[in-house]
Design an enzyme around this catalytic site. Structure first.
Site, PDB file in Angstrom:
ATOM      1  N   GLU A  38     -60.442  46.644 -78.903  1.00  0.00           N
ATOM      2  CA  GLU A  38     -59.182  48.252 -77.707  1.00  0.00           C
ATOM      3  C   GLU A  38     -58.117  48.583 -79.025  1.00  0.00           C
ATOM      4  O   GLU A  38     -57.732  47.412 -79.910  1.00  0.00           O
ATOM      5  CB  GLU A  38     -59.063  47.298 -76.494  1.00  0.00           C
ATOM      6  N   LYS A 106     -58.913  55.075 -70.784  1.00  0.00           N
ATOM      7  CA  LYS A 106     -58.886  53.954 -69.328  1.00  0.00           C
ATOM      8  C   LYS A 106     -57.672  53.630 -68.556  1.00  0.00           C
ATOM      9  O   LYS A 106     -56.851  54.265 -68.593  1.00  0.00           O
ATOM     10  CB  LYS A 106     -57.359  53.007 -70.635  1.00  0.00           C
ATOM     11  N   CYS A 140     -61.533  47.403 -71.886  1.00  0.00           N
ATOM     12  CA  CYS A 140     -61.145  46.222 -71.548  1.00  0.00           C
ATOM     13  C   CYS A 140     -60.907  45.869 -69.748  1.00  0.00           C
ATOM     14  O   CYS A 140     -62.193  45.874 -69.238  1.00  0.00           O
ATOM     15  CB  CYS A 140     -59.868  46.221 -72.256  1.00  0.00           C
TER      16      CYS A 140
END
Lengths: 259, 259
Positions: A38, A106, A140
């Protein structure tokens, strides 16, 4: 399809030359795809101002990464800050030779650090195809929600790539060792989870990057402290028996058909 | 709340006197609740004809179990075949002193053996309350679908009780060691998974019964081969920090509020 996962040391500077070196290492190992953590550039803990500046340079960064991908012939998935609809997003970007970049922002931002720096994404990842596998993207914290992998698997993903930056601790160990493999098992897909290790100015990271198979096995798992290149050959045809024995997606389809 | 999980040997006959003995053992250990496997009576592998006959006797069986619960003061959750809406169902039944029985019928039947013997349930389990904890019920294969525990946790469950009969093998080990604890972690709830060990005429079972905590730890886990009584004290207040660090339900609520 051969996957090379790069667990990176957050204490060492990473720039485009280093990404180029890793793509060359991946090519030398016979890999089709390199997977990095990430916010690989400019680093997860760089802080909101640097992340914003990096996001504004993302089109140039992506063009230069695309050149490296074209030169080595190795596809690349990694985390980058980007600007999308005027907002700074925490994205996973996928590049392969001869095709337009794909990206995903995300949706589940973690903690005040990310909420200060980013706006959450709203859309499910596109599926891209490489070497016969359909690939979806998460970042994540997203993967900790079973809903996210389920929607990609239901859409037809064979592999989910997850650039991550997992803060060090007991919960992180559980996530890397049990939760991520469970996402693979409960959907009959491969999940690749590329983490940082070491520390930057802001955070210490867990390591334990993993490539999990549809039967829940870790095909490869990194240690907690050291950078590493993990290699795995991903062949969905090798897991037809396990998917038939635990056909979760088929059961859900049958059940929704009955109602 | 103190929970006593009974992993049972499928090779040994189990009847009401043995259930009474186990409730007495649970009481002697200070337990509030005893948890036993799927189809504890008449045994998972008894075959469709015996399961149907047992289902037809379920009202009498439940009345006699309720007497044992009243006598010992220990609540009981176990698997039983029942008749519901004229159909034979694979149920989890929950009994506590002074209250009406609650039950849940398994929605995800596993394999031809179960599909021949049972009709699938359609409804989510009721939540029952015991010693301050809200408790939901699932049966075996149900828990392998993240959707089922999510809906109970969203409804407010603190603890999910899962009578199970897990066929022996590598997939089963993964389920007992990784998937079930992940269900606890990703919802911030306790999950109790009570399995058989040994073999009956039809199947060999995995053992590895487990009581998993909201942080993914196994508070207690049985071995593969031996019957056992596992004990654990379940206190949701002891896990507020882990739930705050990984507030999956809160994030989902916030996200659905934004859309």
């Amino acid at each position: 399809m051969r996957l090379a996962l790069f667990q990176l040391d957050a204490g060492k500077p990473l720039g485009l030359p280093e990404v180029g070196d890793m793509l060359a290492s991946a090519r030398a190992a016979g890999a089709d795809l390199a997977h990095m953590p990430e916010l690989a550039l400019p680093g997860y803990g760089a802080g909101a101002a640097t992340l914003r500046a990096s996001a504004e340079q993302a089109p140039d960064t992506i063009a230069r990464l695309a050149e490296l991908v074209a030169r080595t012939g190795v596809a690349l998935a990694l985390g980058l800050p980007v600007v999308e609809d005027g907002q700074v997003r925490n994205a996973a970007v996928f590049l392969q030779p001869g095709k337009a970049p794909a990206s995903y922002a995300k949706r589940f931002l973690y903690g005040d650090y990310e909420r200060d720096a980013f706006s959450p994404g709203e859309a499910v990842s596109p599926l891209v195809e490489l070497a016969g596998l359909r690939i979806g993207l998460l970042v994540c914290f997203d993967v900790e929600f079973p809903e996210t992998v389920r929607e990609l698997a239901t859409a037809g993903a064979d592999l989910v790539l997850v650039p991550t930056a997992l803060p060090f601790g007991d919960g992180a160990r559980f996530i890397a060792r049990s939760l991520v493999p469970t996402r693979a098992f409960e959907n009959g897909v491969f999940v690749s989870y590329a983490d940082w290790c070491g520390s930057d100015a802001a955070f210490r990271y867990q390591g334990l990057s993993v490539i999990a198979a549809p039967d829940g096995r870790a095909l490869a798992q990194a240690g907690e402290a050291e950078p590493d290149m993990l290699l795995a050959d991903l062949d969905p045809a090798g897991f037809e028996a396990t998917r038939a024995a635990n056909d979760y997606l088929g059961e859900l389809r049958a059940r929704s058909g009955r109602r």
